[in-house]
Write a protein that holds these residues in place. Structure first.
Motif, mmCIF file in Angstrom:
data_model
loop_
_atom_site.group_PDB
_atom_site.id
_atom_site.type_symbol
_atom_site.label_atom_id
_atom_site.label_comp_id
_atom_site.label_asym_id
_atom_site.label_seq_id
_atom_site.Cartn_x
_atom_site.Cartn_y
_atom_site.Cartn_z
ATOM 1 N N ILE A 276 0.866 -1.173 0.000
ATOM 2 C CA ILE A 276 0.000 0.000 0.000
ATOM 3 C C ILE A 276 0.905 1.225 0.000
ATOM 4 N N GLY A 277 0.804 2.032 -1.050
ATOM 5 C CA GLY A 277 1.710 3.166 -1.140
ATOM 6 C C GLY A 277 1.235 4.194 -2.140
ATOM 7 N N LEU A 278 2.177 5.025 -2.525
ATOM 8 C CA LEU A 278 1.925 6.167 -3.397
ATOM 9 C C LEU A 278 2.484 5.898 -4.790
ATOM 10 N N ASP A 279 2.205 6.807 -5.700
ATOM 11 C CA ASP A 279 2.866 6.791 -7.008
ATOM 12 C C ASP A 279 4.294 7.265 -6.784
ATOM 13 N N SER A 280 5.174 6.309 -6.489
ATOM 14 C CA SER A 280 6.559 6.636 -6.163
ATOM 15 C C SER A 280 7.433 5.425 -6.470
ATOM 16 N N GLY A 281 8.736 5.558 -6.223
ATOM 17 C CA GLY A 281 9.668 4.500 -6.580
ATOM 18 C C GLY A 281 9.303 3.126 -6.063
ATOM 19 N N PRO A 282 8.992 2.966 -4.769
ATOM 20 C CA PRO A 282 8.668 1.626 -4.263
ATOM 21 C C PRO A 282 7.481 0.966 -4.940
ATOM 22 N N GLY A 293 -0.636 -4.490 -5.467
ATOM 23 C CA GLY A 293 -0.481 -3.116 -5.022
ATOM 24 C C GLY A 293 -1.800 -2.393 -4.857
ATOM 25 N N ILE A 294 -1.866 -1.570 -3.822
ATOM 26 C CA ILE A 294 -2.985 -0.647 -3.606
ATOM 27 C C ILE A 294 -2.363 0.740 -3.601
ATOM 28 N N ILE A 295 -2.586 1.504 -4.675
ATOM 29 C CA ILE A 295 -1.821 2.720 -4.918
ATOM 30 C C ILE A 295 -2.704 3.940 -4.746
ATOM 31 N N LEU A 296 -2.327 4.808 -3.810
ATOM 32 C CA LEU A 296 -3.035 6.069 -3.592
ATOM 33 C C LEU A 296 -2.517 7.087 -4.595
ATOM 34 N N MET A 297 -3.421 7.594 -5.424
ATOM 35 C CA MET A 297 -3.028 8.507 -6.489
ATOM 36 C C MET A 297 -3.992 9.681 -6.550
ATOM 37 N N GLY A 298 -3.520 10.776 -7.132
ATOM 38 C CA GLY A 298 -4.380 11.933 -7.332
ATOM 39 C C GLY A 298 -4.030 12.636 -8.614
ATOM 40 N N SER A 299 -4.688 13.725 -8.864
ATOM 41 C CA SER A 299 -4.328 14.521 -10.032
ATOM 42 C C SER A 299 -2.905 15.038 -9.841
ATOM 43 N N LEU A 300 -2.204 15.213 -10.939
ATOM 44 C CA LEU A 300 -0.803 15.626 -10.883
ATOM 45 C C LEU A 300 -0.575 16.704 -11.925
ATOM 46 N N GLY A 301 -0.502 17.958 -11.490
ATOM 47 C CA GLY A 301 -0.275 19.050 -12.426
ATOM 48 C C GLY A 301 -1.362 19.100 -13.480
ATOM 49 N N VAL A 337 -10.311 6.093 1.521
ATOM 50 C CA VAL A 337 -9.175 5.192 1.321
ATOM 51 C C VAL A 337 -9.426 3.863 2.022
ATOM 52 N N LYS A 338 -9.934 3.887 3.238
ATOM 53 C CA LYS A 338 -10.207 2.642 3.958
ATOM 54 C C LYS A 338 -11.217 1.779 3.196
ATOM 55 N N GLU A 339 -12.236 2.420 2.630
ATOM 56 C CA GLU A 339 -13.227 1.672 1.850
ATOM 57 C C GLU A 339 -12.587 0.985 0.654
ATOM 58 N N LYS A 340 -11.721 1.724 -0.065
ATOM 59 C CA LYS A 340 -11.075 1.159 -1.247
ATOM 60 C C LYS A 340 -10.081 0.068 -0.867
ATOM 61 N N VAL A 341 -9.368 0.270 0.239
ATOM 62 C CA VAL A 341 -8.417 -0.753 0.696
ATOM 63 C C VAL A 341 -9.167 -2.021 1.091
ATOM 64 N N ALA A 342 -10.277 -1.863 1.816
ATOM 65 C CA ALA A 342 -11.074 -3.029 2.215
ATOM 66 C C ALA A 342 -11.574 -3.794 0.993
ATOM 67 N N ASN A 343 -12.047 -3.068 -0.009
ATOM 68 C CA ASN A 343 -12.522 -3.719 -1.240
ATOM 69 C C ASN A 343 -11.383 -4.457 -1.941
ATOM 70 N N ALA A 344 -10.214 -3.835 -1.961
ATOM 71 C CA ALA A 344 -9.068 -4.450 -2.632
ATOM 72 C C ALA A 344 -8.628 -5.717 -1.899
ATOM 73 N N LEU A 345 -8.572 -5.667 -0.577
ATOM 74 C CA LEU A 345 -8.175 -6.846 0.198
ATOM 75 C C LEU A 345 -9.182 -7.972 0.005
ATOM 76 N N GLU A 346 -10.475 -7.621 0.009
ATOM 77 C CA GLU A 346 -11.521 -8.635 -0.177
ATOM 78 C C GLU A 346 -11.461 -9.213 -1.595
ATOM 79 N N THR A 347 -11.320 -8.362 -2.592
ATOM 80 C CA THR A 347 -11.267 -8.827 -3.983
ATOM 81 C C THR A 347 -10.079 -9.744 -4.201
ATOM 82 N N SER A 348 -8.953 -9.360 -3.647
ATOM 83 C CA SER A 348 -7.742 -10.165 -3.792
ATOM 84 C C SER A 348 -7.894 -11.523 -3.104
#
Length: 354
Positions: A276-282, A293-301, A337-348
């Protein structure tokens, strides 16, 4: 001008011009080195350069290009130019013959002007290719011709496709023509380091800070997410990165920030049940290592919605993007975010038949 200002000015000039002089000297040393090496080549053998010096997530994203270039030049001697701090990402790549730890862009510019390389593949566009000490930007005419720059690049595809276009390996807005799944080349030393950590059997790796603040999610919300995960799931939580900004005291949480090299971090991520992380190197390490992966992302520029990944993350086969159209990552609520993470964990879990 005061004495103090005079001293500051000439101190700055001394370090700047000393740096430039060193860049010139190292360029000439490298030219001699490659001239001698090339003199020993078999007839017709090429000397090829690939240039992607930073950031480490970009280098991982660009890894499929090394294999594609090797397929185009099977007998060539291929050198990858990279900042020394990222050399381990290239050192073990079987498609690359040599890692060149670049001093700065001035060194590279002078070396390439000597025309010792038969072909150069620049995986960088002009205004993200800079030496602050020389105060020099190095242009990429290919990217300029195609209109690829820091303000437009995600209009041309994912990072792999963008870099392939800046090197003229593919036409504009064309899918990558070979295997687009990034790979890692982990060694026994990286596995042994992970073994020494005695990681729990089931754990989630989190990464909470990128190298660019607009991509981040507030630390207080990460603390809330860790608490929620600890209270509702049996996973341990392992944080990786350079430095933690969390205050959590959860017993299931472990901080490994600043303790691992890039590839040691990759091995820890590879062993995790989830990232669980960001749009970043890891996140690119997670993609290359095959961890869901569960990736937190937003608009960028100028990019309200974008996908930087190729391979399985790019196709969202084992990645879940947590975002809301038009919102920055920092604007995502903890409940969302918690809702999306829960859905991702359940789906996986359903996908794995757990």
């Amino acid at each position: 001008m005061t004495i103090e200002r005079f001293r500051q000015l000439w101190t700055h000039r001394y370090f700047k011009y000393s740096h430039i002089l060193k860049a010139h000297l190292l360029a000439y040393q490298a030219w001699i080195y490659f001239k001698k090496k090339k003199a020993k080549f078999a007839p017709g053998q090429e000397l090829i350069a690939i240039v992607r010096t930073e950031h480490f997530g970009d280098i991982v994203a660009a890894e499929p290009i090394s294999r594609y270039v090797r397929s185009l030049h099977p007998n060539a001697f291929i050198v990858w130019f990279v900042k020394p701090s990222y050399h381990e990402l290239i050192d073990f790549n079987p498609s690359i013959d040599e890692t060149f730890g670049e001093f700065c862009v001035t060194q590279r510019r002078i070396l390439f002007e000597k025309n010792v390389f038969d072909k150069v593949y620049p995986l960088q566009f002009s205004n993200n290719n800079h030496c602050a000490k020389c105060q020099v930007f190095l242009d990429n005419p290919i990217a300029d011709r195609k209109g690829i720059n820091v303000h437009t690049y995600f209009n041309f595809g994912n990072l792999l496709e963008v870099f392939a276009q800046t090197a003229d390996l593919i036409n504009s807005r064309t899918p990558f023509p070979a295997d687009d799944q990034p790979r890692l080349y982990l060694q026994d030393q990286h596995r042994q380091k992970a073994d020494s950590l005695h990681l729990p059997e089931n754990f989630i790796v989190i990464h909470c800070q990128s190298n660019y603040a607009p991509k981040d999610w507030p630390a207080a919300r990460w603390d809330q997410l860790v608490q929620w995960l600890s209270e509702n799931y049996s996973y341990h939580i392992v944080e990786i990165g350079l430095k933690s900004n969390l205050t959590t005291k959860e017993s299931s949480y472990r901080n490994l920030c600043g303790q691992l090299s890039i590839l040691e971090t990759a091995e820890v991520i590879r062993r995790a049940d989830f990232f669980i992380g960001l749009d970043s190197g890891p996140s690119h390490l997670a993609n290359a290592g095959g961890t869901t992966g569960i990736i937190l992302m937003g608009s960028l520029g100028a990019f309200p919605s974008y996908n930087p990944y190729s391979g399985s993350y790019g196709r969202q086969e084992n990645a879940f993007f947590v975002r809301q159209e038009g919102k920055m990552c920092s604007e995502l609520s903890c409940e969302f975010v918690k809702e999306k993470v829960a859905n991702a964990l359940e789906t996986s879990a359903l996908t794995k038949g757990e």
